[in-house]
Structures are given as structure tokens and as C-alpha cells.
Design a protein around this motif. Structure first.
Motif, PDB file in Angstrom:
ATOM      1  N   MET A 138       7.954 -10.546   0.171  1.00 62.71           N
ATOM      2  CA  MET A 138       6.388  -9.916   0.246  1.00 62.71           C
ATOM      3  C   MET A 138       5.746 -10.618  -1.386  1.00 62.71           C
ATOM      4  O   MET A 138       7.047 -10.198  -2.664  1.00 62.71           O
ATOM      5  N   THR A 139       4.958 -10.446  -1.551  1.00 64.04           N
ATOM      6  CA  THR A 139       4.142 -10.859  -2.881  1.00 64.04           C
ATOM      7  C   THR A 139       3.982  -9.622  -3.705  1.00 64.04           C
ATOM      8  O   THR A 139       4.064  -9.040  -2.839  1.00 64.04           O
ATOM      9  N   GLU A 140       4.554  -9.046  -4.886  1.00 66.32           N
ATOM     10  CA  GLU A 140       4.340  -8.356  -5.533  1.00 66.32           C
ATOM     11  C   GLU A 140       2.664  -8.631  -6.364  1.00 66.32           C
ATOM     12  O   GLU A 140       2.698  -9.427  -6.823  1.00 66.32           O
ATOM     13  N   TYR A 141       1.737  -7.933  -5.438  1.00 63.37           N
ATOM     14  CA  TYR A 141       0.624  -7.702  -6.587  1.00 63.37           C
ATOM     15  C   TYR A 141       0.439  -6.423  -7.963  1.00 63.37           C
ATOM     16  O   TYR A 141       1.725  -5.975  -7.716  1.00 63.37           O
ATOM     17  N   LEU A 142      -0.376  -7.156  -8.598  1.00 66.47           N
ATOM     18  CA  LEU A 142      -0.372  -5.844  -9.629  1.00 66.47           C
ATOM     19  C   LEU A 142      -0.353  -4.431  -8.768  1.00 66.47           C
ATOM     20  O   LEU A 142      -1.052  -4.758  -8.122  1.00 66.47           O
ATOM     21  N   LEU A 143      -0.336  -3.737  -9.842  1.00 65.29           N
ATOM     22  CA  LEU A 143      -0.582  -2.027  -9.442  1.00 65.29           C
ATOM     23  C   LEU A 143      -1.814  -1.537  -8.197  1.00 65.29           C
ATOM     24  O   LEU A 143      -1.607  -1.036  -7.558  1.00 65.29           O
ATOM     25  N   PRO A 144      -2.870  -2.076  -9.789  1.00 58.23           N
ATOM     26  CA  PRO A 144      -4.125  -1.690  -8.785  1.00 58.23           C
ATOM     27  C   PRO A 144      -4.365  -1.909  -7.457  1.00 58.23           C
ATOM     28  O   PRO A 144      -4.442  -1.368  -6.879  1.00 58.23           O
ATOM     29  N   LEU A 145      -3.659  -3.468  -7.805  1.00 55.21           N
ATOM     30  CA  LEU A 145      -4.644  -4.298  -6.329  1.00 55.21           C
ATOM     31  C   LEU A 145      -3.254  -4.049  -5.453  1.00 55.21           C
ATOM     32  O   LEU A 145      -4.122  -3.200  -4.026  1.00 55.21           O
ATOM     33  N   GLU A 146      -2.574  -3.552  -5.242  1.00 51.71           N
ATOM     34  CA  GLU A 146      -0.996  -2.906  -4.779  1.00 51.71           C
ATOM     35  C   GLU A 146      -1.941  -1.312  -3.783  1.00 51.71           C
ATOM     36  O   GLU A 146      -1.540  -1.243  -2.710  1.00 51.71           O
ATOM     37  N   GLN A 147      -1.859  -0.908  -4.973  1.00 47.08           N
ATOM     38  CA  GLN A 147      -2.465   0.701  -4.566  1.00 47.08           C
ATOM     39  C   GLN A 147      -3.971   0.128  -3.568  1.00 47.08           C
ATOM     40  O   GLN A 147      -4.475   0.760  -2.635  1.00 47.08           O
ATOM     41  N   MET A 148      -4.229  -0.546  -3.603  1.00 47.70           N
ATOM     42  CA  MET A 148      -5.828  -1.139  -2.536  1.00 47.70           C
ATOM     43  C   MET A 148      -5.631  -1.262  -1.070  1.00 47.70           C
ATOM     44  O   MET A 148      -6.119  -0.710  -0.524  1.00 47.70           O
ATOM     45  N   ILE A 149      -4.518  -1.957  -1.601  1.00 47.54           N
ATOM     46  CA  ILE A 149      -4.220  -2.114  -0.181  1.00 47.54           C
ATOM     47  C   ILE A 149      -2.972  -1.640   0.459  1.00 47.54           C
ATOM     48  O   ILE A 149      -2.961  -1.499   1.512  1.00 47.54           O
ATOM     49  N   GLU A 150      -2.720  -1.042  -0.046  1.00 46.65           N
ATOM     50  CA  GLU A 150      -1.462   0.920   0.516  1.00 46.65           C
ATOM     51  C   GLU A 150      -2.773   0.748   1.219  1.00 46.65           C
ATOM     52  O   GLU A 150      -2.759   1.701   2.344  1.00 46.65           O
ATOM     53  N   GLN A 151      -3.848   1.675   0.167  1.00 51.91           N
ATOM     54  CA  GLN A 151      -4.891   2.385   1.120  1.00 51.91           C
ATOM     55  C   GLN A 151      -5.677   2.087   2.304  1.00 51.91           C
ATOM     56  O   GLN A 151      -5.728   1.899   3.336  1.00 51.91           O
ATOM     57  N   LEU A 152      -6.311   0.679   1.984  1.00 50.28           N
ATOM     58  CA  LEU A 152      -6.747  -0.134   3.130  1.00 50.28           C
ATOM     59  C   LEU A 152      -5.679  -0.210   4.108  1.00 50.28           C
ATOM     60  O   LEU A 152      -6.022  -0.799   5.607  1.00 50.28           O
ATOM     61  N   GLY A 153      -4.576  -0.364   4.032  1.00 48.29           N
ATOM     62  CA  GLY A 153      -3.672  -0.899   5.068  1.00 48.29           C
ATOM     63  C   GLY A 153      -3.778   0.718   5.899  1.00 48.29           C
ATOM     64  O   GLY A 153      -2.788   0.771   7.021  1.00 48.29           O
ATOM     65  N   SER A 154      -3.687   1.727   5.579  1.00 52.55           N
ATOM     66  CA  SER A 154      -3.997   2.951   6.521  1.00 52.55           C
ATOM     67  C   SER A 154      -4.595   3.010   6.982  1.00 52.55           C
ATOM     68  O   SER A 154      -4.513   3.161   7.800  1.00 52.55           O
ATOM     69  N   LEU A 155      -5.705   1.476   7.099  1.00 51.67           N
ATOM     70  CA  LEU A 155      -6.719   2.028   8.359  1.00 51.67           C
ATOM     71  C   LEU A 155      -6.094   1.373   9.710  1.00 51.67           C
ATOM     72  O   LEU A 155      -4.977   0.491   9.313  1.00 51.67           O
ATOM     73  N   PRO A 156      -6.464   2.413  10.711  1.00 50.91           N
ATOM     74  CA  PRO A 156      -5.574   1.722  11.905  1.00 50.91           C
ATOM     75  C   PRO A 156      -5.399   0.124  11.768  1.00 50.91           C
ATOM     76  O   PRO A 156      -6.896  -0.790  12.506  1.00 50.91           O
ATOM     77  N   GLY A 157      -4.512  -0.474  12.844  1.00 48.34           N
ATOM     78  CA  GLY A 157      -4.581  -1.946  13.021  1.00 48.34           C
ATOM     79  C   GLY A 157      -4.522  -2.855  12.089  1.00 48.34           C
ATOM     80  O   GLY A 157      -4.410  -3.960  12.246  1.00 48.34           O
ATOM     81  N   VAL A 158      -4.397  -2.680  10.594  1.00 45.36           N
ATOM     82  CA  VAL A 158      -4.676  -2.870   9.713  1.00 45.36           C
ATOM     83  C   VAL A 158      -3.289  -2.761   8.903  1.00 45.36           C
ATOM     84  O   VAL A 158      -2.595  -2.626   8.290  1.00 45.36           O
TER      85      VAL A 158
END
Lengths: 202, 202
Positions: B1-21
């Protein structure tokens, strides 16, 4: 096409602007966000805006970073005379995942595409040349890791031409059969390139 | 798993909460949003928050609406003594797309599921009973259009039991082969239900 309430339509339209998201998926996302508690939706939006605000591009190589310079450019161990030129940060990250490249990067921010009006001024070739000419360490090799597309190849040729009178070695990633793929399903161009780039075993 | 910058990680985490993402898709969305001009990302977030703020639920049927009462409940032509009970607004919209139902709806906001702690108090059965008992027009038929799942069937049975001493007709959508589907690929339960619900042609 279902007609939704106007505010919902607008949500769907915005979510539909995400890459690869059609109207149906956008509606699914919109309903999900609508059902979130107010504070969670606010957190969702704040995180996106915060990310955008906090993430900058490295002034040396255009990689993403939080400060002035990215973690790779700031790492003295990464100075080995090699610069790997990529089209975008996603490619840089893919290279880092592969883990075998230990030099520095330069992110062009695109590839030459005259049809789309993208010339040498629209991508950061100037920054690359600047680094090569005025950088603190001599550059020995430029590895052009642009995509094996018309645009990527054009960009690779352009960079090669700019450096043709220098002592710098210019290389390109090998094209060939992806590891684990079945030769039977490889396309003709890839097979041709794989044959051209064949390696001797003995 | 790629490690991104923390703010980007947080964006990815939020967007990953969308259904089926998943993580990969979330990263794709995050990069897209990061590349947007500041004002477009702000517009994106404002639209989502505005939608959430402006869209309310109808105080009669729980459908989405902008005012107090949804467009269906506000339409006197939709009063025909029939109430179609659905689990969620998405089902209501699917029914409206089909276009043949001309009565009113009641959105339960879920289905009974004791395992998940969803009992009659967690869904709006009380509101439905209230409408039936005290509504301005007599209700002649309740069409239970909950999903053909264990939870949906349980909910349908529960509503049927609540209304068993009334004069009101309680019906359920027919289960069977979807139009255009191939019988060969229909599952056993659907085939069984289709056989049970067979219609005479002459």
C-alpha cells in the motif's frame, strides 16, 4: 432519466465530475452524503479543502509536498546523478512503489500534445533543463519515464533532442511484456517492442 | 500500500467512505480534486453542503423535499386511497420512474432487522399507522413494496399483522422473473416464487 430535486441534481452533477463517475454512481454518492449526519458531511468537505490547502508542489521537482521541498528532494541519499522524468505524480508514486529507483524525479505535469495545445511551455521542461544546468550536483543520466503513448514518446524524443549535445546519458524505460501476462493476449505493438528489446541470456 | 502525504491520506480516507469506493478509486478521486482550481473545489464542497441544508424530508411520507411537504403529498391528484410503503427514497424514485403507480407513498427509512437492532421503533411504521388512522382521506390499500429480502419480508409481515383487523387491503409487489431476463439463469427461489405467482392466460 429521473428528475431529482434541484439541490440534489446539483450534488449529482458535481459528484459526476469525478473521474469515471456516471450519473447513476453520482446519485448513489449523493444519497450517501445526504444521509450522513451534518457534522460528518462538514468533516468530509473540510478534509478535501484542507488537503488542497496543505498540499503544495515541490519547487525542485513538482512532486507533492507539505513544505517547500518534497521528501525525496530533501533526502541527500537520493542524489545519485539520476533524474527520472515522469508525466505526473501518480507515475512517480508507482515508481516509488516499485522501489528500485534510488535517484531523484522530475514531474513534467503532462506530456507534449500539439493537438491539445500542449507544447513545451505547458509542461515543466524548462525546470528540468534548469536543474540539469544549474543544479548543485552534476546529472549523469536522465531516465525518461513518460507513458508509452504518442504523447509520451513525443516528449521523450523532445527531451532527448534538448540533451543531445550534452554528456548526459538519456534512457527510456523498457517496453515489453508485463510480468505475469500471457503472451497469447499481448498486442502486436507490445510484442514487436518486446522482440526489439530482447535480452541475451547467454 | 502506497503511503501518501498525510493530508492526501485523509482525503483518500474520506473519499473511500463513499459507497463502493476502494482505496484505488478514492486515490483517483483525490488526485482529481487536488488538481482542480481552488474555486472549483470550493464550489464542489459548497454544492454538497447546500444540498444537505436545503433537502428536507416530507413530514407526511418522509420523501425528500425542499419545503414541508413533498411534491407527491402536495398533489391532490395523487390521493386515490393507495399508499405504497417503501424502504427508502431510492425505491420511491424507482417506482416513480416506472410511472404506473398514481397513489401516495410512505418511506419507512429502513426495514426490520433484529440482528442489526432495527425494530419497529427504528423505522417509521408509527407514522404510517397514524396516516392510516387519522389521515384526511380513507386508505383503501397498502402496497408493501419493501425489498424481497429477509428484512423486507419481515417488515411486510409486520405491517400486514398490524392491519389484519382493518378493512384495508394489504398487497405485496409480485416476485418473479425480471422482464428480459433469461429463465436459464434465474435463481431457484425466484423461479419458485414465479411459479407460485403464475398468472392464468386463459
Amino acid at each position: 432519466m429521473t428528475e431529482y430535486l434541484l439541490p440534489l441534481e446539483q450534488m449529482i452533477e458535481q459528484l459526476g465530475s469525478l473521474p469515471g463517475v456516471g450519473r447513476k454512481t453520482a446519485a448513489k454518492y449523493a444519497f450517501h452524503l445526504l444521509e450522513l449526519p451534518q457534522e460528518e458531511l462538514e468533516q468530509f468537505c473540510t478534509t478535501l479543502l484542507d488537503g488542497k490547502r496543505r498540499i503544495k508542489t515541490c519547487r525542485i521537482c513538482n512532486n507533492l509536498c507539505e513544505g517547500e521541498v518534497c521528501s525525496i528532494c530533501a533526502d541527500p541519499k537520493r542524489v545519485n546523478g539520476q533524474i527520472c522524468v515522469v508525466e505526473d505524480v501518480k507515475t512517480l508514486m508507482a515508481m516509488e512503489r516499485a522501489g528500485s529507483f534510488r535517484g531523484e524525479y522530475h514531474v513534467l505535469g503532462g506530456a507534449l500534445s500539439p493537438i491539445d495545445g500542449i507544447g513545451p511551455d505547458q509542461i515543466d521542461v524548462a525546470g528540468l533543463m534548469d536543474r540539469i544546468k544549474t543544479g548543485p550536483q552534476p546529472v549523469l543520466e536522465v531516465i525518461v519515464a513518460t507513458n508509452p503513448t504518442v504523447e509520451g514518446e513525443t516528449t521523450a524524443l523532445y527531451i532527448t533532442r534538448l540533451l543531445k549535445d550534452s554528456e548526459i546519458r538519456v534512457t527510456r524505460l523498457a517496453c515489453g511484456i508485463p510480468v505475469g501476462a500471457d503472451l497469447e493476449y499481448a498486442d502486436e505493438v507490445t510484442l514487436m517492442r518486446a522482440l526489439e528489446g530482447r535480452q541475451s541470456l547467454k
